[in-house]
Design a protein around this motif. Structure first.
Motif, PDB file in Angstrom:
ATOM      1  N   GLY A   9       0.787  -1.159  -0.044  1.00  0.00           N
ATOM      2  CA  GLY A   9      -0.215  -0.066  -0.173  1.00  0.00           C
ATOM      3  C   GLY A   9       1.029   1.380   0.142  1.00  0.00           C
ATOM      4  O   GLY A   9       2.037   1.121   0.268  1.00  0.00           O
ATOM      5  N   GLY A  10       0.063   2.439  -0.465  1.00  0.00           N
ATOM      6  CA  GLY A  10       1.049   3.513  -0.150  1.00  0.00           C
ATOM      7  C   GLY A  10       0.109   4.646  -0.634  1.00  0.00           C
ATOM      8  O   GLY A  10      -1.094   4.851  -1.030  1.00  0.00           O
ATOM      9  N   LEU A  11       0.938   5.721  -1.287  1.00  0.00           N
ATOM     10  CA  LEU A  11       0.055   6.995  -1.727  1.00  0.00           C
ATOM     11  C   LEU A  11       0.608   7.044  -3.280  1.00  0.00           C
ATOM     12  O   LEU A  11       1.735   6.851  -3.575  1.00  0.00           O
ATOM     13  N   VAL A  12      -0.338   7.340  -4.142  1.00  0.00           N
ATOM     14  CA  VAL A  12      -0.325   7.285  -5.438  1.00  0.00           C
ATOM     15  C   VAL A  12      -1.188   8.658  -5.851  1.00  0.00           C
ATOM     16  O   VAL A  12      -2.475   8.727  -5.329  1.00  0.00           O
ATOM     17  N   GLN A  13      -0.971   9.155  -7.086  1.00  0.00           N
ATOM     18  CA  GLN A  13      -1.652  10.194  -7.672  1.00  0.00           C
ATOM     19  C   GLN A  13      -2.644   9.421  -8.508  1.00  0.00           C
ATOM     20  O   GLN A  13      -2.790   8.492  -8.878  1.00  0.00           O
ATOM     21  N   ALA A  14      -3.636  10.319  -8.618  1.00  0.00           N
ATOM     22  CA  ALA A  14      -5.020   9.937  -9.375  1.00  0.00           C
ATOM     23  C   ALA A  14      -4.586   9.533 -10.778  1.00  0.00           C
ATOM     24  O   ALA A  14      -3.627  10.152 -11.218  1.00  0.00           O
ATOM     25  N   GLY A  15      -4.989   8.679 -11.476  1.00  0.00           N
ATOM     26  CA  GLY A  15      -4.637   7.960 -12.744  1.00  0.00           C
ATOM     27  C   GLY A  15      -3.500   7.018 -12.420  1.00  0.00           C
ATOM     28  O   GLY A  15      -3.128   6.466 -13.505  1.00  0.00           O
ATOM     29  N   GLY A  16      -2.659   6.946 -11.890  1.00  0.00           N
ATOM     30  CA  GLY A  16      -1.644   6.133 -11.338  1.00  0.00           C
ATOM     31  C   GLY A  16      -2.096   4.539 -11.227  1.00  0.00           C
ATOM     32  O   GLY A  16      -3.295   4.386 -11.112  1.00  0.00           O
ATOM     33  N   SER A  17      -1.120   3.729 -10.844  1.00  0.00           N
ATOM     34  CA  SER A  17      -1.316   2.353 -10.468  1.00  0.00           C
ATOM     35  C   SER A  17      -0.632   2.021  -9.326  1.00  0.00           C
ATOM     36  O   SER A  17       0.315   2.596  -9.031  1.00  0.00           O
ATOM     37  N   LEU A  18      -1.242   0.928  -8.724  1.00  0.00           N
ATOM     38  CA  LEU A  18      -0.706   0.371  -7.594  1.00  0.00           C
ATOM     39  C   LEU A  18      -0.932  -0.935  -7.393  1.00  0.00           C
ATOM     40  O   LEU A  18      -2.099  -1.430  -7.789  1.00  0.00           O
ATOM     41  N   ARG A  19       0.131  -1.811  -6.904  1.00  0.00           N
ATOM     42  CA  ARG A  19      -0.019  -3.431  -6.705  1.00  0.00           C
ATOM     43  C   ARG A  19       0.164  -3.687  -5.171  1.00  0.00           C
ATOM     44  O   ARG A  19       1.200  -3.552  -4.731  1.00  0.00           O
ATOM     45  N   ILE A  20      -0.838  -4.227  -4.477  1.00  0.00           N
ATOM     46  CA  ILE A  20      -0.809  -4.760  -3.269  1.00  0.00           C
ATOM     47  C   ILE A  20      -0.823  -6.211  -3.471  1.00  0.00           C
ATOM     48  O   ILE A  20      -1.652  -6.875  -4.365  1.00  0.00           O
ATOM     49  N   SER A  21      -0.317  -6.983  -2.304  1.00  0.00           N
ATOM     50  CA  SER A  21      -0.030  -8.340  -2.234  1.00  0.00           C
ATOM     51  C   SER A  21      -0.428  -8.812  -0.925  1.00  0.00           C
ATOM     52  O   SER A  21      -0.669  -8.026   0.091  1.00  0.00           O
ATOM     53  N   CYS A  22      -0.854 -10.156  -0.792  1.00  0.00           N
ATOM     54  CA  CYS A  22      -1.247 -10.709   0.398  1.00  0.00           C
ATOM     55  C   CYS A  22      -0.559 -12.114   0.485  1.00  0.00           C
ATOM     56  O   CYS A  22      -0.716 -12.930  -0.621  1.00  0.00           O
ATOM     57  N   ALA A  23       0.038 -12.454   1.281  1.00  0.00           N
ATOM     58  CA  ALA A  23       0.810 -13.476   1.620  1.00  0.00           C
ATOM     59  C   ALA A  23       0.295 -14.431   2.724  1.00  0.00           C
ATOM     60  O   ALA A  23      -0.170 -14.021   3.852  1.00  0.00           O
ATOM     61  N   ALA A  24      -0.137 -15.997   2.375  1.00  0.00           N
ATOM     62  CA  ALA A  24      -0.688 -16.445   3.233  1.00  0.00           C
ATOM     63  C   ALA A  24       0.000 -17.577   4.011  1.00  0.00           C
ATOM     64  O   ALA A  24       0.891 -18.078   3.228  1.00  0.00           O
TER      65      ALA A  24
END
Length: 121
Positions: A9-24
């Motif tokens: 997670g984090g801060l991103v500008q509108a129109g941008g992309s972000l990838r979040i992950s979940c490890a089990a």
């Protein structure tokens, strides 16, 4: 009970992309069915996406399909959520959950602590 740890997670500008992950961990049958939810300030938790296995079936919340993509990593323990064309309304804490692919949060047995995603205008 499976433990889920979100990251990315984090801060991103509108129109941008972000990838979040979940490890089990550890590996259990419940991680076969996993989902993402989000909760914005002052709002109820909302279904985002879910996945069966390696993507044999996926489901998305209304209006999110086309911008968000859920996938499973090659290690099979990690599920990722790629978010494109982000808008400020996507700002929320994103939670990973395991044990179901339902849009109903009550059907999930395990939850992560959440990761904050903030989209600036």
């Amino acid at each position: 009970q499976v433990q889920l740890v979100e990251s990315g997670g984090g801060l991103v500008q509108a129109g941008g992309s972000l990838r979040i992950s979940c490890a089990a961990s550890p590996r259990t049958s419940s991680e076969y069915l996993m989902g993402w939810f989000r909760q914005a300030p002052g709002k109820e938790r909302e279904f985002v996406a879910s996945i069966v296995g390696n993507g044999e079936r996926t489901d998305y919340g209304d209006s999110l399909k086309g911008r968000f993509t859920i996938s499973r990593e090659s290690d099979r323990r990690t599920v990722a959520l790629r978010m494109d064309s982000l808008i400020p309304e996507d700002t929320a804490v994103y939670y990973c959950a395991a044990g179901s692919i339902s849009q109903n949060e009550a059907e999930y047995a395990s939850w992560g602590q959440g990761t904050q995603v903030t989209v600036s205008s």
